[in-house]
Enzyme design. Structure first.
Site, PDB file in Angstrom:
ATOM      1  N   LYS A 169     -10.685  -1.907   5.422  1.00 45.06           N
ATOM      2  CA  LYS A 169      -9.613  -1.702   6.311  1.00 45.06           C
ATOM      3  C   LYS A 169     -10.274  -1.064   7.675  1.00 45.06           C
ATOM      4  O   LYS A 169     -11.180  -0.044   7.734  1.00 45.06           O
ATOM      5  CB  LYS A 169      -8.999  -0.604   5.659  1.00 45.06           C
ATOM      6  CG  LYS A 169      -7.959   0.174   6.510  1.00 45.06           C
ATOM      7  CD  LYS A 169      -6.884   1.266   5.782  1.00 45.06           C
ATOM      8  CE  LYS A 169      -6.041   1.536   6.466  1.00 45.06           C
ATOM      9  NZ  LYS A 169      -4.710   2.200   5.695  1.00 45.06           N
ATOM     10  N   ARG A 212       0.961  10.210   0.546  1.00 36.86           N
ATOM     11  CA  ARG A 212       1.487  11.275   1.571  1.00 36.86           C
ATOM     12  C   ARG A 212       2.567  11.946   1.361  1.00 36.86           C
ATOM     13  O   ARG A 212       3.059  12.537   1.963  1.00 36.86           O
ATOM     14  CB  ARG A 212       1.495  10.525   2.865  1.00 36.86           C
ATOM     15  CG  ARG A 212       0.332   9.743   3.530  1.00 36.86           C
ATOM     16  CD  ARG A 212       0.654   9.355   4.920  1.00 36.86           C
ATOM     17  NE  ARG A 212      -0.402   8.081   5.313  1.00 36.86           N
ATOM     18  CZ  ARG A 212      -0.184   7.453   6.337  1.00 36.86           C
ATOM     19  NH1 ARG A 212       0.995   7.549   6.960  1.00 36.86           N
ATOM     20  NH2 ARG A 212      -1.121   6.406   6.572  1.00 36.86           N
ATOM     21  N   GLU A 234       0.936  -1.266   0.017  1.00 31.49           N
ATOM     22  CA  GLU A 234      -0.024  -0.041  -0.101  1.00 31.49           C
ATOM     23  C   GLU A 234       1.023   1.253   0.026  1.00 31.49           C
ATOM     24  O   GLU A 234       1.471   1.621   0.961  1.00 31.49           O
ATOM     25  CB  GLU A 234      -0.762  -0.049   1.224  1.00 31.49           C
ATOM     26  CG  GLU A 234      -1.785   1.241   1.385  1.00 31.49           C
ATOM     27  CD  GLU A 234      -2.500   1.416   2.761  1.00 31.49           C
ATOM     28  OE1 GLU A 234      -2.942   0.315   3.250  1.00 31.49           O
ATOM     29  OE2 GLU A 234      -2.932   2.390   3.007  1.00 31.49           O
TER      30      GLU A 234
HETATM   31  C1  3PG Z   1      -2.224   4.085   7.938  1.00 27.75           C
HETATM   32  O1  3PG Z   1      -2.165   4.816   7.143  1.00 27.75           O
HETATM   33  O2  3PG Z   1      -2.690   2.679   7.520  1.00 27.75           O
HETATM   34  C2  3PG Z   1      -1.481   4.063   9.095  1.00 27.75           C
HETATM   35  O3  3PG Z   1      -0.754   4.884   9.058  1.00 27.75           O
HETATM   36  C3  3PG Z   1      -0.811   2.812   9.608  1.00 27.75           C
HETATM   37  O4  3PG Z   1      -0.671   2.960  11.032  1.00 27.75           O
HETATM   38  P1  3PG Z   1       0.681   2.500  11.655  1.00 27.75           P
HETATM   39  O5  3PG Z   1       1.585   3.568  11.562  1.00 27.75           O
HETATM   40  O6  3PG Z   1       0.311   2.738  13.183  1.00 27.75           O
HETATM   41  O7  3PG Z   1       1.150   0.922  11.377  1.00 27.75           O
END
Ligand code: 3PG
Length: 218
Positions: free
Chosen positions: A139, A55, A51
């Site tokens: 999700k 960002r 994924e």
């Molecule tokens: C996302 O965008 O799915 C999250 O930032 C993932 O969260 P994590 O950094 O706690 O794994």
């Protein structure tokens, strides 16, 4: 005219992808030069489904590059928050879309763009809105903060056909608790790609983190 529904074959496509690995790395790629070695390390470690979050300014270029140059990688876009982002992600070659939340506009946009999507949900009502359109794979975000395994267990009763990719607050230490639930198809997370390992280009260490995660389902 009846409203368009999310096609069943997209649910099957997402299930097939989730079956490839127990963990989907969530990537924030800031430098395009990192895209191919980073994705290669993850794929070699046993995590082919990636994924790539929108960002960073180069995220769409990173998706294009990984698709073109990393054999075996299955690349989707994450942090897709509006229909414009969604279309850009599809145009860049994203095979699937992950979103942090499920706005009506996004749920509709994925149907129109004809792309498998795993919408982010946090509540049963949000999920039910998407279920009405035919979505069945979600999700669960932010998983740990929103109730973790306890809430997923509770949702399984009334919604036994729904499957989740919990993400947010998941690490190697707690991933197995989520993966042991019947309604969890995989988990997602950023723990496989720490900033310090990317900035030091320590691809071997990232490959090791991926291998450790891929062994969660062996
Ligand atoms: C996302 O965008 O799915 C999250 O930032 C993932 O969260 P994590 O950094 O706690 O794994």
């Amino acid at each position: 005219m009846s409203e368009a529904r999310y096609p069943e074959h997209f649910i099957a496509a997402i299930d097939a992808m989730a079956a490839l690995a127990p963990v989907i790395p969530v990537l924030k790629i800031d430098r395009l030069e990192d895209a191919v070695p980073l994705a290669t390390a993850l794929v070699e470690g046993g995590l082919p489904v990636l994924e790539v979050t929108l960002r960073s300014d180069i995220a769409l270029d990173a998706i294009r590059l990984i698709r073109a140059e990393v054999p075996g990688a299955r690349v989707g876009a994450g942090t897709v928050t509006n229909p414009t982002n969604l279309q850009q992600a599809v145009d860049a070659g994203s095979e699937f879309i992950f979103t942090p939340g499920a706005t009506p506009a996004l749920l509709k946009a994925a149907l129109e763009a004809g792309v498998p999507m795993v919408p982010g949900i946090q509540t049963v009502s949000e999920m039910m809105t998407a279920l009405d359109l035919g979505y069945q794979r979600f999700k669960f975000f932010p998983a740990a903060a929103a109730g973790g395994t306890a809430i997923l267990n509770s949702i399984a009763g009334p919604f036994p056909h729904v499957r989740f990719c919990p993400t947010g607050g998941i690490r190697i230490s707690n991933a197995h608790e989520y993966l042991s639930l019947a309604n969890v198809m995989c988990v997602g997370g950023t723990w496989l790609t720490p900033d310090n390992l990317i900035s030091s280009k320590n691809w071997d260490a990232i490959r090791d983190l991926a291998a450790e995660a891929s062994a969660l389902r062996s």
